[in-house]
Structure formats: C-alpha cells, structure tokens
Write an enzyme that holds these catalytic residues in place. Sequence first.
Site, PDB file in Angstrom:
ATOM      1  CD  GLU A 118       0.511  -0.440   3.192  1.00  0.00           C
ATOM      2  OE1 GLU A 118       1.704  -0.122   3.261  1.00  0.00           O
ATOM      3  OE2 GLU A 118       0.085  -1.504   3.643  1.00  0.00           O
ATOM      4  CG  HIS A 160       3.589  -0.347  10.564  1.00  0.00           C
ATOM      5  ND1 HIS A 160       3.103  -1.258  11.469  1.00  0.00           N
ATOM      6  CD2 HIS A 160       2.620   0.598  10.414  1.00  0.00           C
ATOM      7  CE1 HIS A 160       1.878  -0.889  11.843  1.00  0.00           C
ATOM      8  NE2 HIS A 160       1.570   0.236  11.231  1.00  0.00           N
ATOM      9  CG  ASP A 196      -0.642   3.441  15.460  1.00  0.00           C
ATOM     10  OD1 ASP A 196      -0.650   4.585  14.961  1.00  0.00           O
ATOM     11  OD2 ASP A 196      -1.101   2.446  14.867  1.00  0.00           O
ATOM     12  CG  HIS A 198      -2.394  -0.053  12.431  1.00  0.00           C
ATOM     13  ND1 HIS A 198      -2.766   1.277  12.370  1.00  0.00           N
ATOM     14  CD2 HIS A 198      -3.263  -0.733  11.643  1.00  0.00           C
ATOM     15  CE1 HIS A 198      -3.812   1.400  11.555  1.00  0.00           C
ATOM     16  NE2 HIS A 198      -4.133   0.204  11.104  1.00  0.00           N
ATOM     17  CG  ASP A 285      -4.176   4.492  14.457  1.00  0.00           C
ATOM     18  OD1 ASP A 285      -3.783   4.414  15.638  1.00  0.00           O
ATOM     19  OD2 ASP A 285      -3.476   4.137  13.492  1.00  0.00           O
ATOM     20  CE1 TYR A 324      -3.039   7.389   8.885  1.00  0.00           C
ATOM     21  CE2 TYR A 324      -3.867   5.729  10.405  1.00  0.00           C
ATOM     22  CZ  TYR A 324      -2.818   6.313   9.724  1.00  0.00           C
ATOM     23  OH  TYR A 324      -1.549   5.826   9.894  1.00  0.00           O
TER      24      TYR A 324
HETATM   25  C1  FKS Z   1      -6.446   0.593   4.619  1.00  0.00           C
HETATM   26  C2  FKS Z   1      -5.451  -0.493   4.970  1.00  0.00           C
HETATM   27  C3  FKS Z   1      -4.241   0.139   5.522  1.00  0.00           C
HETATM   28  C4  FKS Z   1      -2.064  -0.129   6.361  1.00  0.00           C
HETATM   29  C5  FKS Z   1      -2.287   0.534   7.668  1.00  0.00           C
HETATM   30  C6  FKS Z   1      -1.052   1.258   8.111  1.00  0.00           C
HETATM   31  C7  FKS Z   1      -1.222   1.886   9.469  1.00  0.00           C
HETATM   32  C8  FKS Z   1      -0.085   2.845   9.770  1.00  0.00           C
HETATM   33  C9  FKS Z   1      -0.014   3.340  11.208  1.00  0.00           C
HETATM   34  C10 FKS Z   1       1.151   4.334  11.325  1.00  0.00           C
HETATM   35  F1  FKS Z   1       1.248   4.776  12.557  1.00  0.00           F
HETATM   36  F2  FKS Z   1       2.269   3.744  11.005  1.00  0.00           F
HETATM   37  F3  FKS Z   1       0.956   5.357  10.553  1.00  0.00           F
HETATM   38  N1  FKS Z   1      -3.228  -0.783   5.866  1.00  0.00           N
HETATM   39  N2  FKS Z   1      -7.517   0.060   3.855  1.00  0.00           N
HETATM   40  O1  FKS Z   1      -1.194   3.998  11.593  1.00  0.00           O
HETATM   41  O2  FKS Z   1       0.168   2.295  12.114  1.00  0.00           O
HETATM   42 ZN    ZN Z   2      -1.819   2.977  13.130  1.00  0.00          ZN
END
Ligand code: FKS
Ligand code: ZN
Length: 343
Positions: A118, A160, A196, A198, A285, A324
């Site tokens: 992505e 990440h 976070d 994620h 997030d 986001y």
């Molecule tokens: C959206 C799918 C997105 C990737 C998600 C990445 C998250 C990034 C994060 C960071 F802090 F690094 F920015 N897949 N349809 O929020 O962890």
């Molecule tokens: Zn994140």
Amino acid sequence: MRTFFSEDHRLHFPQAELTGGQFVTPFERPSRVEYVLNRLKEQGLSDIVAPGAPDMAPVEKLLDPGFLRFLETAWGEWKAAGMAGEVIAAGMPARGMHTDRCPEYIDGKVGYYCHASETAITGGTWKAALSSLASAQAAQRHVAGGADAAFALCRPPGHHATADQYGGYCFINNAAVVAQMFRDGGAGKVAVLDIDFHHGNGTQNIFYDRADVLFLSLHGAPSHAYPYYLGYADERGAGAGEGANFNYPMLPGTPYAPWAEALDDAIAQIRATGVEALVISLGVDAYKEDPISFFKLESEDFTDAGRRIAGLGLPTVFCMEGGYAIEAVGINTVNVLEGFLGA
Ligand code: FKS
Ligand code: ZN
C-alpha cells in the site's frame, strides 16, 4: 512541552495507496499534521521548533545500511529503469523463496525491502523520512538534556519499519532510533510503549532479542488487523530478550475500559523493570471514528491515557505515528499530551 516539527514532511505525498483493490488518496496525508499543529497552538502548546539535520550515526548502527541506501536511491533507480509511476512493490519474497538475497534490478529490490504494497515511495520520500527522523532525534536530545518530555510531530510515521523493510506508511523507525539513543546516552533500560491502533511490528522486530529495550504494544488483533502477521500475545521476546516484549491484541469493537486495563498492565510491567526512559509511539487511530481501525475510544479517553502514562514519572519522548479521523487527529493527539501534563 516542546514540539519538534519539520515542514519537509510535505515532500512525501504519494498520489496513491492501494486499498480494497483500488488506488485512493493515501490516508496518511500531509493535512493530518496541520490539524495537530493547529490544535497545539489553540491549546497554548505553541513551543514548536524545527529540528536540525538528522544524525545518521546511530541510525546506521541500528538499521541495515543497505536498506538506508535503498531508500535514498530507490526513486532515482525506478525512474532510470523507465518506470512511469510511483515506486510500488508488486511482489515480495514469500514462503519457500529466498528472503535474504537482494536482487539487482530495482523492481526486485523494492519487493526485497518492502513488506506491504500500500505504501509508495516518491521523489521526496527520503528527504521527508529524514526530516521526521530529525524531529524524533531533536526531541530525544531535548529530553536527554533535562526536559521532562518532548513531542516529535513525526511524519511519515515509523513503527512498522524494521531494520530493513518499509511498509504501513513507515520508512525509518523513529521510535526505535530514539530508544537506542537513550541507551547510548546511558539509560540502562528503555521502554517503547506503542498505543497506535496498529501493532508496532518494526519496533518489536528491532528489539526482539534484547533485554535492554522493552516493547509493549496495544493494538488490533492480528487475526483482524494490519500488519496481520505479527502482534500475538505469545510473542514474548527471544534469547536475552525473552520476557521483554508485551503484546495486547484486542478484537473489533474494543472500548476504552479493556483498552485502559491493557494500558495499566503495560505501565505496571514498565514500572516493575527499572526503566529509565520512555518512548511513546503515539497514534490516535484507536479513536471510534477512525476510518481504517476498529477500536471505540472517545476523545476524552486519550486525555485519561496521557494521565496514566504520566504516572510513570519517566523522561518521555512522544513520537507521532497514525490517526486518520482527520478532524479529530489534532484534538486526540493533544489530549494525550495535555493528560500527560496534568492539564
Ligand atoms: C487501509 C489499509 C491500511 C495499512 C495501515 C497502516 C497503518 C499505519 C499506522 C502508522 F502509525 F504507522 F501510521 N493498511 N484500507 O497507523 O500504524
Ligand atoms: Zn496505526
């Protein structure tokens, strides 16, 4: 609390993110940090300083020099090979393939150094990633020099990114570099607490076999959330690092009460281990309106989380990661800082 921030983040703004089989405007976009800046000023946290140049010495030691060189040269090689668009990995080494032989042709190199397609690289990505790193490093130096805490308004984010792979909007792992700089500056033990949504797979991976840097992460369960292939509760560290890694995966719909319970457990682990400096991977997030996440935190919960983190009484560097729900990113981020400051 002083904020470190560089305008050079704007140099990274790919046209496209691959999501649901479509190319869309990336969720991780420059305006995110505008909301944070505006909210900081609105709340009187207006001590905002541009960092100097990044210090590459600690970075070259912690991360793979070949990977750093790749990030620096990928755009030029991609264009020289006649590629029309942004740098996007189409294939990565998978089960049964060589994961440790780097191809020479740029298309192969990209897959070798990437873990999620992505995330695009553009002509400005390297400079932007360095400016994000510089903010994190300046925040670390500020705290190592005696400040109680500092906020690195990093963009692009970092958690990440491993020692040799980018992805998940991340290129250089700012939080990991900050933790290593605290160690190099004499802190016996450092903790990286990642709130976070994620899982911070990059940070976990970098410190997985080390006892001197604890990693603790609250995140969407890998069964349901990116990065999918890491972040289970039974990942406890390896070798000397066994027992120094703590994952708190949680399922869709998780509200603040169980999230805060996980946070308290993480805080108790940090307290029990004689940690001397704290790095927060600060993503917001986990918010209920976040478009790509599934926890249910309210804005005021972020204030409470900041308060709980402050209870540790440790020198603390906050590194911005994700978030986001664009209009609320400023409020939620600054709420954590205000909760920490006891405002
Ligand atoms: C959206 C799918 C997105 C990737 C998600 C990445 C998250 C990034 C994060 C960071 F802090 F690094 F920015 N897949 N349809 O929020 O962890
Ligand atoms: Zn994140």
